[in-house]
Design a protein around this motif. Structure first.
Motif, PDB file in Angstrom:
ATOM      1  N   ARG A 343     -12.825  32.768   2.423  1.00  0.00           N
ATOM      2  CA  ARG A 343     -11.404  32.370   2.486  1.00  0.00           C
ATOM      3  C   ARG A 343     -10.784  32.814   3.810  1.00  0.00           C
ATOM      4  O   ARG A 343     -10.032  32.064   4.441  1.00  0.00           O
ATOM      5  N   GLY A 344     -11.110  34.026   4.221  1.00  0.00           N
ATOM      6  CA  GLY A 344     -10.593  34.508   5.496  1.00  0.00           C
ATOM      7  C   GLY A 344     -11.129  33.708   6.670  1.00  0.00           C
ATOM      8  O   GLY A 344     -10.385  33.378   7.604  1.00  0.00           O
ATOM      9  N   PHE A 345     -12.412  33.389   6.626  1.00  0.00           N
ATOM     10  CA  PHE A 345     -13.029  32.599   7.689  1.00  0.00           C
ATOM     11  C   PHE A 345     -12.319  31.255   7.837  1.00  0.00           C
ATOM     12  O   PHE A 345     -12.002  30.826   8.952  1.00  0.00           O
ATOM     13  N   ASN A 346     -12.053  30.609   6.717  1.00  0.00           N
ATOM     14  CA  ASN A 346     -11.427  29.286   6.777  1.00  0.00           C
ATOM     15  C   ASN A 346      -9.980  29.360   7.265  1.00  0.00           C
ATOM     16  O   ASN A 346      -9.515  28.465   7.972  1.00  0.00           O
ATOM     17  N   ARG A 347      -9.272  30.421   6.912  1.00  0.00           N
ATOM     18  CA  ARG A 347      -7.911  30.623   7.433  1.00  0.00           C
ATOM     19  C   ARG A 347      -7.951  30.767   8.952  1.00  0.00           C
ATOM     20  O   ARG A 347      -7.132  30.198   9.672  1.00  0.00           O
ATOM     21  N   LEU A 348      -8.927  31.540   9.435  1.00  0.00           N
ATOM     22  CA  LEU A 348      -9.049  31.751  10.885  1.00  0.00           C
ATOM     23  C   LEU A 348      -9.398  30.456  11.594  1.00  0.00           C
ATOM     24  O   LEU A 348      -8.799  30.110  12.622  1.00  0.00           O
ATOM     25  N   MET A 349     -10.354  29.709  11.069  1.00  0.00           N
ATOM     26  CA  MET A 349     -10.764  28.460  11.709  1.00  0.00           C
ATOM     27  C   MET A 349      -9.626  27.439  11.716  1.00  0.00           C
ATOM     28  O   MET A 349      -9.444  26.702  12.691  1.00  0.00           O
ATOM     29  N   GLU A 350      -8.837  27.421  10.641  1.00  0.00           N
ATOM     30  CA  GLU A 350      -7.696  26.508  10.570  1.00  0.00           C
ATOM     31  C   GLU A 350      -6.673  26.846  11.657  1.00  0.00           C
ATOM     32  O   GLU A 350      -6.136  25.956  12.331  1.00  0.00           O
ATOM     33  N   ALA A 351      -6.429  28.134  11.846  1.00  0.00           N
ATOM     34  CA  ALA A 351      -5.461  28.563  12.860  1.00  0.00           C
ATOM     35  C   ALA A 351      -5.965  28.260  14.263  1.00  0.00           C
ATOM     36  O   ALA A 351      -5.212  27.791  15.124  1.00  0.00           O
ATOM     37  N   VAL A 352      -7.233  28.532  14.512  1.00  0.00           N
ATOM     38  CA  VAL A 352      -7.811  28.248  15.829  1.00  0.00           C
ATOM     39  C   VAL A 352      -7.733  26.754  16.120  1.00  0.00           C
ATOM     40  O   VAL A 352      -7.392  26.340  17.242  1.00  0.00           O
ATOM     41  N   LYS A 353      -8.013  25.952  15.119  1.00  0.00           N
ATOM     42  CA  LYS A 353      -8.009  24.494  15.270  1.00  0.00           C
ATOM     43  C   LYS A 353      -6.639  23.980  15.691  1.00  0.00           C
ATOM     44  O   LYS A 353      -6.525  23.073  16.522  1.00  0.00           O
ATOM     45  N   HIS A 354      -5.586  24.571  15.132  1.00  0.00           N
ATOM     46  CA  HIS A 354      -4.238  24.044  15.363  1.00  0.00           C
ATOM     47  C   HIS A 354      -3.431  24.850  16.388  1.00  0.00           C
ATOM     48  O   HIS A 354      -2.264  24.529  16.632  1.00  0.00           O
ATOM     49  N   SER A 355      -4.036  25.871  16.979  1.00  0.00           N
ATOM     50  CA  SER A 355      -3.280  26.725  17.895  1.00  0.00           C
ATOM     51  C   SER A 355      -2.756  25.960  19.108  1.00  0.00           C
ATOM     52  O   SER A 355      -1.643  26.221  19.593  1.00  0.00           O
ATOM     53  N   SER A 356      -3.529  25.009  19.597  1.00  0.00           N
ATOM     54  CA  SER A 356      -3.107  24.274  20.799  1.00  0.00           C
ATOM     55  C   SER A 356      -2.009  23.257  20.502  1.00  0.00           C
ATOM     56  O   SER A 356      -1.417  22.698  21.426  1.00  0.00           O
ATOM     57  N   GLU A 357      -1.749  23.015  19.207  1.00  0.00           N
ATOM     58  CA  GLU A 357      -0.744  22.020  18.825  1.00  0.00           C
ATOM     59  C   GLU A 357       0.626  22.647  18.586  1.00  0.00           C
ATOM     60  O   GLU A 357       1.554  21.961  18.158  1.00  0.00           O
ATOM     61  N   LEU A 358       0.778  23.926  18.836  1.00  0.00           N
ATOM     62  CA  LEU A 358       2.042  24.610  18.547  1.00  0.00           C
ATOM     63  C   LEU A 358       3.155  24.093  19.456  1.00  0.00           C
ATOM     64  O   LEU A 358       2.908  23.750  20.620  1.00  0.00           O
ATOM     65  N   PRO A 359       4.394  24.058  18.941  1.00  0.00           N
ATOM     66  CA  PRO A 359       5.527  23.612  19.774  1.00  0.00           C
ATOM     67  C   PRO A 359       5.809  24.616  20.888  1.00  0.00           C
ATOM     68  O   PRO A 359       5.712  25.830  20.689  1.00  0.00           O
ATOM     69  N   VAL A 360       6.117  24.114  22.069  1.00  0.00           N
ATOM     70  CA  VAL A 360       6.358  24.949  23.241  1.00  0.00           C
ATOM     71  C   VAL A 360       7.857  25.101  23.468  1.00  0.00           C
ATOM     72  O   VAL A 360       8.622  24.146  23.353  1.00  0.00           O
ATOM     73  N   SER A 361       8.273  26.332  23.802  1.00  0.00           N
ATOM     74  CA  SER A 361       9.664  26.629  24.101  1.00  0.00           C
ATOM     75  C   SER A 361       9.790  27.115  25.535  1.00  0.00           C
ATOM     76  O   SER A 361       8.783  27.356  26.220  1.00  0.00           O
ATOM     77  N   ALA A 362      11.008  27.256  26.002  1.00  0.00           N
ATOM     78  CA  ALA A 362      11.234  27.726  27.369  1.00  0.00           C
ATOM     79  C   ALA A 362      10.869  29.195  27.508  1.00  0.00           C
ATOM     80  O   ALA A 362      10.421  29.646  28.560  1.00  0.00           O
TER      81      ALA A 362
END
Length: 492
Positions: A343-362
């Motif tokens: 479960r922990g592994f999958n949480r980590l992989m999910e976060a890594v997968k979507h990290s580059s899609e995070l909204p950018v602020s100033a």
């Protein structure tokens, strides 16, 4: 500037019993030798833990920018049953049982070893020498030890003279054992062999007529002693004095103790600066043993074809589970523990997968530089992978709070954050992203999508019992549904 110039790595040295600042013999270069398998049977999970531990060391040293020569041998002769000097060679015994040539045994189980480590995503070593490929070097070392007065020949066998060596050196310097205690525990064996002393160990064994694996030597046809092989292969490729020697905790005595003695007796040099030992793996709180049935092979783990665990687990999940414990601590393998790890592994992989899609602020409201150094501090503290993983889960939390708008991150910090997540998860820990059920199975994704559609139809028809039933049954398989504005998604 290489990372090793800004990061101070400390490594626990079994020789001193302390963590020491790691300073390689040659600036920017590291020589590391790890005792490989004796290829007489399928590699077991405990051995895999050791090799995964040193793969982590190899990866991190490379990540820091060191040029690493990693040598890991294949023992394909000379390792006696019960780690003794007398009796039957492990490979010869297996060849007799399976009624095939010893080198067929070697090939069969070397291939298995490589296949398993490849599934665990271990990097191959720089050099992988075999004992049988270095008979000439071993004979030369034996002759050097004889010439220096620390070995003797009896009836075609050559033995290391431990008592004589100990008068000028320190036999027991690594394990902490005292030669007086060792002698008192072995006196009852006197007269049972050609040895002058029961503590003496074989450098070369005379081959009896029925012994298949044999080579000519100045002392007659025979085969090398197990301890000698690693001395020959490590020094050939790393020199008489190198940086790191690793292996399982069970090898500290007598194997590694004998390696030190052989090297010093032959060259006068202390062979290794840092000795590292990985601890054991237990299963359900007990020692793994085929005789008791408390044992599981890697392939049985990956396929689920075993009577111990509730389901199959992907190699990447098993690797992640092992790295959640420090390499010097005992790790207990159980169904409950690896399910939690999955479960922990999958949480980590999910976060890594979507990290580059995070909204950018100033501006950033998160301290990525501070988090970066926390990750390095963990690995710099004797390769502390469980602490690193805890910081990566702080990264998972950051992904979620930034996604939810509770924290902000600018473009520069996001690029650093994403690259660090990938570097530590994939390059250093050696994890591999696995899709649902750890098999990149498109058909399974299609089935789950179909069930989501059925659940949506049930909800539209106000059949909430069916909707909840589909969600709950998928949850039992560790497939989590997430309802959002854009519909329902799933993850492990």
């Amino acid at each position: 500037m290489a990372l090793y110039q800004e990061q101070q790595l400390k490594v626990y040295n079994s020789l001193s019993g302390e963590k020491e600042v790691f300073v390689p013999i040659h600036n920017g270069k590291v020589g590391m030798y790890v005792c490989g398998p004796t290829v007489y049977n399928y590699v077991h999970l405990g051995n895999c833990r050791t090799f995964i531990s040193f793969d982590l060391v190899f990866r991190y040293l490379k990540h820091l920018g060191y040029q690493v020569r990693y040598v890991r041998n294949i023992t394909d002769v000379g390792h006696m049953v019960d780690d003794a000097d007398e009796g039957e060679d492990k490979i010869a015994k297996r060849a007799r049982i399976e009624q095939i040539e010893p080198m067929e045994i070697v090939q069969k189980y070397t291939v298995n070893f490589h296949n398993i480590l490849k599934q665990f995503n271990n990097l191959p070593p720089s050099i992988e020498p075999t004992a049988t490929g270095h008979i000439i070097e071993q004979i030369a070392i034996i002759q050097g030890i004889i010439d220096n007065g620390f070995a003797y020949e009896v009836n075609g066998s050559v033995y290391f003279d431990v008592e004589k060596y100990n008068k000028e050196h320190h036999y027991g310097i690594l394990s902490g054992r005292k030669i007086e205690d060792l002698l008192s525990n072995t006196r009852d064996l006197d007269g049972q062999s050609d040895k002058r002393n029961p503590l003496d160990f074989a450098l070369w064994k005379n081959a009896e007529s029925q012994h298949i694996m044999r080579w000519p030597s100045p002392w007659g046809d025979g085969f090398p002693g197990w301890h000698l092989e690693c001395t020959a292969m490590s020094t050939k490729y790393l020199g008489n004095h190198f940086d790191i020697h690793g292996g399982g905790m069970d090898l500290k005595f007598p194997h590694h103790e004998c390696e030190i003695a052989q090297n010093e007796a032959c060259t006068g040099n202390t062979p290794v600066n840092v000795w590292m030992h990985a601890n054991m793996l237990t299963l359900n709180g007990k020692k793994m043993a085929k005789s008791t049935g408390n044992n599981i092979l890697p392939n049985e783990l990956f396929s689920g074809e075993n009577a111990i665990l509730s389901k199959a687990f992907a190699p990447a999940v098993v690797r992640f589970f092992m790295l959640q414990a420090h390499y010097r601590s005992v790790l207990d393998f159980s169904d409950e523990a690896i399910l939690a790890s999955e479960r922990g592994f999958n949480r980590l992989m999910e976060a890594v997968k979507h990290s580059s899609e995070l909204p950018v602020s100033a501006q950033s409201t998160v301290d990525i530089q501070g988090w970066r150094q926390q990750c390095y501090d963990a690995m710099n503290d004797d390769f502390n992978s469980p602490i690193l993983i805890s910081h990566l889960f702080e990264g998972v939390r950051l992904v979620n709070v930034i996604k939810e708008g509770k924290e902000q991150i600018n473009a520069e910090d996001l690029a650093l954050f994403t690259s660090l997540l990938h570097a530590f998860a994939f390059d250093v820990l050696g994890l591999e992203s696995t899709n649902i059920m750890a098999a990149n199975n498109d058909k399974l994704e299609g089935v789950v999508s179909m069930l989501i559609q059925m659940r949506n139809e049930a909800r539209a028809n106000k059949d909430f019992a069916m909707s909840d039933h589909i969600r709950d049954e998928l949850a039992k398989l560790n497939i989590q549904l997430k309802d959002g504005k854009e519909g329902t998604s799933f993850s492990l």
